[in-house]
Write an enzyme that holds these catalytic residues in place. Structure first.
Site, PDB file in Angstrom:
ATOM      1  N   GLU A 346      41.677  27.113  -1.491  1.00  0.00           N
ATOM      2  CA  GLU A 346      41.394  26.170  -0.415  1.00  0.00           C
ATOM      3  C   GLU A 346      41.537  26.872   0.928  1.00  0.00           C
ATOM      4  O   GLU A 346      42.579  27.479   1.210  1.00  0.00           O
ATOM      5  CB  GLU A 346      42.377  24.993  -0.447  1.00  0.00           C
ATOM      6  CG  GLU A 346      42.150  24.012  -1.558  1.00  0.00           C
ATOM      7  CD  GLU A 346      42.983  22.746  -1.367  1.00  0.00           C
ATOM      8  OE1 GLU A 346      42.479  21.674  -1.693  1.00  0.00           O
ATOM      9  OE2 GLU A 346      44.129  22.826  -0.884  1.00  0.00           O
ATOM     10  N   CYS A 347      40.503  26.794   1.758  1.00  0.00           N
ATOM     11  CA  CYS A 347      40.547  27.296   3.132  1.00  0.00           C
ATOM     12  C   CYS A 347      41.000  28.756   3.165  1.00  0.00           C
ATOM     13  O   CYS A 347      40.233  29.641   2.812  1.00  0.00           O
ATOM     14  CB  CYS A 347      41.417  26.399   4.008  1.00  0.00           C
ATOM     15  SG  CYS A 347      41.069  26.548   5.771  1.00  0.00           S
ATOM     16  N   GLY A 348      42.248  29.051   3.549  1.00  0.00           N
ATOM     17  CA  GLY A 348      42.711  30.429   3.564  1.00  0.00           C
ATOM     18  C   GLY A 348      42.613  31.086   2.203  1.00  0.00           C
ATOM     19  O   GLY A 348      42.282  32.274   2.081  1.00  0.00           O
ATOM     20  N   SER A 449      36.512  26.652  -1.254  1.00  0.00           N
ATOM     21  CA  SER A 449      35.823  26.172  -0.062  1.00  0.00           C
ATOM     22  C   SER A 449      36.859  25.985   1.035  1.00  0.00           C
ATOM     23  O   SER A 449      38.063  26.118   0.811  1.00  0.00           O
ATOM     24  CB  SER A 449      35.110  24.844  -0.336  1.00  0.00           C
ATOM     25  OG  SER A 449      36.042  23.781  -0.366  1.00  0.00           O
TER      26      SER A 449
END
Length: 457
Positions: A346-348, A449
């Protein structure tokens, strides 16, 4: 039959809110939480909205894990279940709003993501923190607007922040007398009370120097300048029979299951680069029988080979890109793990699963190379808002077409990517239903994502 027979009562609560961001509600909330704890009360923290940083500060102030409540992403039944589980054994709930009290998205009444929705559901009285810098009697007009804007909630009083002098205080209080709102506290202008910030909000709790001393200073300030006993008496939560309509029959904390676990033994990256995951997600996984096995990529640790899935949360990998790029045991172990088992970022975590990550100084660092994306923190652009995602393929988060609700908040930019539809993670829309196209990637059993999931369904 008594309608509340199977519905446990919740402790009384208050919502600390403000007319706008930057008014000081976080520092006031933390000071009150720590001060009430020092009184010997078991204090339960709550953060309204999708903020995964503030809850860690609540936990440090109260000694209890805090939770997020979000009226856009979560149905009322889920919120009620989360509060019922988290607040067991607590004497009082001190909730912190997000942004301005009524700030949210255009959505059905009660489902806007605004802090006022949460206060209305649980009946929590609202204490308004008003930053009076640059204002005097006019602050009362702002408070009056907040008190009268939404008939579902009750503003019980005001805490004045950033008061410059005795004269300034008298002028502000004169205006509040006109509208009949009591002043519950007065916090003088003091830069020493501020907590350090970073590009996504406060510097994380575990990174804040001398955090306990800072929290004690905030508690001292509240004890001296806020009528804590009056606040404690004002705290309220709807009786059990009034909440029955929100609560499923025979509710237990496990009734709120925001997201199915991606495996029964989950390798979870946890360190200063990977820490952004909602507490209710982890607790929901535990209640469904999953076990989290933490590891530290910054310490060059690989996911445990006994696990059947791996999860890389968001965080600040851009601040540690050089260390992560040189963590060969971590990267090789992650690649080996991904050959046979699901991995999600997720993200990072998504950025680290990609090919390269460019840091703020423009240095490009090789990453795991498991997903076809290059990201940059040097080419900063704010991406912020709720996201509703429908999975394109089966992956660690569920089968194809599963609906997930979450949030995106980052400054990273995608500088190069494989945009082939067959490699996409999800179809995404915003809170108002506007299509945003395909997002993220899924290659084999690896997915990721910029989307932080809040709940499924």
């Amino acid at each position: 039959m008594n309608p509340s027979a199977n519905t446990p009562s919740l402790p009384p609560g208050l919502l600390i809110a403000a007319p706008r961001s930057g008014s000081g509600k976080s520092t006031v909330t933390l000071g009150l939480q720590r001060a009430l704890r020092r009184w010997g009360l078991a204090v339960q923290g709550v953060k309204c909205g999708p903020d995964y940083i503030d809850t860690a500060f609540h936990a440090a102030a109260t000694g209890r894990a805090s939770i997020n409540l979000d009226s856009f992403a979560m149905p009322p039944q889920m919120m009620a279940g989360l509060v019922e589980g988290a607040a067991a054994g607590a004497d009082i709930i001190i909730a912190e709003g997000s942004m301005g009290l009524f700030d949210g998205v255009r959505a059905d009444a009660g489902r806007t993501g605004a802090s006022a929705d949460v206060a209305a559901i649980f009946g929590w009285p609202v204490v308004l923190v008003v930053d009076v810098a640059g204002a005097a009697q006019s602050a009362a007009a702002v408070a009056l607007g907040c008190a009268s804007y939404d008939p579902r909630i009750t503003v019980v009083g005001v805490i004045l922040n950033n008061v410059a002098s005795d004269r300034h205080q008298r002028l502000v209080e004169e205006g509040l007398k006109v509208i009949g709102l009591p002043v519950l506290g007065v916090v003088r202008r003091d830069g020493a009370l501020l907590l350090p910030e970073r590009h996504l909000g406060l510097v994380q709790a575990h990174e804040t120097d001398h955090l306990d001393a800072r929290l004690d200073r905030l508690a001292d300030c509240c004890a001296e300048s806020v009528d804590i006993e009056a606040l404690r008496r004002m705290a309220f939560t709807r009786p059990a029979d009034e909440l029955t309509g929100l609560l499923p029959d025979h509710l237990t904390a496990g009734s709120a299951s925001p997201l199915p676990p991606p495996g029964q033994r989950i390798a979870l990256a946890q360190d200063r680069a990977f820490s952004f995951i909602y507490a209710h997600i982890l607790e929901g996984w535990r209640q469904q029988g999953a076990e989290m096995v933490p590891f530290s990529p910054l310490a060059n640790e690989a996911p445990d080979d006994s696990c059947d899935s791996c999860w890389l949360p968001g965080g600040y990998p851009e601040l540690h890109a050089g260390t992560l790029s040189g963590a060969t045991h971590f990267l090789e172990g992650l690649r080996r793990f991904a050959r046979t088992r699901p991995v999600h970022g997720e993200c990072g975590g998504y950025m680290v699963l990609g090919r390269t990550l460019e840091d703020a100084e423009g240095v490009v660092h090789p990453m795991a190379g498991l997903l076809p994306v290059n990201t940059s923190h040097a080419r900063r652009k704010l991406h912020l808002g709720y996201r509703v995602a429908h999975l394109v393929h089966d992956c660690a988060l569920g089968p194809a077409q599963s609906r997930l609700v979450g949030h995106e908040f980052h400054y990273a930019s995608v500088v190069e990517t494989d945009a082939a539809p067959e490699h996409a993670f999800a179809h995404v829309s915003d809170a108002e239903g506007r299509e945003l196209g395909l997002a993220g990637h899924r290659i084999g059993q690896v997915s990721g994502s910029f989307f932080h999931v809040i709940c499924a369904g």
